[in-house]
Design an enzyme around this catalytic site. Structure first.
Site, short mmCIF file in Angstrom:
data_model
loop_
_atom_site.label_atom_id
_atom_site.label_comp_id
_atom_site.label_asym_id
_atom_site.label_seq_id
_atom_site.Cartn_x
_atom_site.Cartn_y
_atom_site.Cartn_z
N ASP A 1 0.87 -1.17 0.00
CA ASP A 1 0.00 0.00 0.00
C ASP A 1 0.92 1.23 0.00
O ASP A 1 2.11 1.13 0.29
CB ASP A 1 -0.90 -0.02 1.24
CG ASP A 1 -1.80 1.19 1.32
OD1 ASP A 1 -2.36 1.59 0.28
OD2 ASP A 1 -1.94 1.75 2.42
N ASP B 1 -0.05 5.12 1.06
CA ASP B 1 -0.21 6.09 2.16
C ASP B 1 -0.14 5.39 3.52
O ASP B 1 -0.93 4.49 3.81
CB ASP B 1 -1.55 6.82 2.04
CG ASP B 1 -1.71 7.48 0.67
OD1 ASP B 1 -0.79 8.20 0.27
OD2 ASP B 1 -2.75 7.26 0.02
#
Length: 281
Positions: A7, A9
């Protein structure tokens, strides 16, 4: 293991706080108008609890629906090209998008050093890497941070919309990244900080799911399906030696560092072939 899917953020970059602030501005402004029109008093958006529970890791439009549902509010859907001023799911999500873009352009992007060091170590070992993010700013964030060269593939909010992929917690985006890398989920690792992302990795039957605990919710990450929870990915680095460099090979360090420095000053374009002076510094 053939590949690791990250991922963005909160795992690779610190932009999670930018998204949380943009969500708060968007929802609080909307709720102020909503309460004035309906003579209600709605609890404002909480940047920690509401962010984790309703919007973290999800496509923007899903986050809007889930948060408003928690406040008993139902809005028309709108369209992906709805105006930021339209009172609709897509209208609010597009307003949030514009706020994020403005903040990124204004302040740039910082990375988690431990995460980037581990990505480089994985690539030195011959593993493939990809970024899987619900954000439609993914490509810009990677460029701002100077780390786009560390990933073989990217699946983001824009490609999910284009391909009709369900967002996290559905596993579709991670499965698409595995397909692009030509690896089997059973031979790939998912790294996530969001509950929805961890659930997506588990639903996709990936070999191993690592949760990154940035908010002190390790137990929730484990309950969502994480096989291992760490405070920072630097915990997974090998012990340094003559063969293993914690910050990656020298050429990787120099290229990434130069791009980050140029991007952060805002004075020069990050074109790898030339430096163009815009203003005297």
């Amino acid at each position: 293991i053939d590949a690791v899917l990250f991922d963005l953020d909160g795992v690779l970059t610190t932009t999670r706080s930018v998204h949380a602030a943009a969500w708060k501005d968007t929802f609080d402004e909307f709720l102020t108008r909503w309460d004035a029109e309906h003579e209600t008093s709605t609890v404002p958006f909480n940047e920690v609890d509401d962010y984790i529970a309703h919007v973290d890791g999800k496509p923007r439009q899903d986050g809007v629906r889930d948060f408003l549902a928690s406040r008993g509010i139902d809005l028309p859907e709108g369209r992906p090209d709805s105006s930021r001023d339209e009172t609709s799911v897509w209208g609010l999500s597009n307003r949030k998008q514009l706020l994020v873009e403005a903040e990124l352009e204004r302040f740039g992007v910082e990375v988690f050093p431990g995460s980037i060091a581990w990505v480089r170590e994985l690539r030195e070992a011959g593993l493939k890497t990809a970024v899987v993010s619900s954000s439609r700013n993914c490509g810009a964030v990677l460029e701002y941070a100077g780390i786009a060269n560390l990933f073989d593939e990217t699946v983001d909010g824009a490609s999910a919309l284009e391909l009709g992929l369900d967002g996290k917690p559905a596993p579709d985006m991670f499965l698409e990244a595995a397909r692009l890398l030509d690896v089997q989920p059973s031979r790939a690792v998912v790294v996530e900080d969001a509950l929805a992302g961890v659930e997506a990795g588990r639903a996709g039957d990936f070999r191993f799911v690592i949760g990154v605990d940035r908010d002190g919710h390790a137990e929730a990450l484990t309950a969502a399906g994480a096989d291992l929870v760490v405070d920072d990915l630097s915990e997974l680095l090998s012990s340094p030696s003559e063969q293993v460099h914690r910050a990656g090979p020298p050429e990787h360090r120099l290229l990434a560092a130069s791009k980050r420095i140029m991007a952060s000053t805002g004075d020069y374009p990050t074109d790898p072939w030339r430096l163009v002076e815009r203003t005297y510094n």
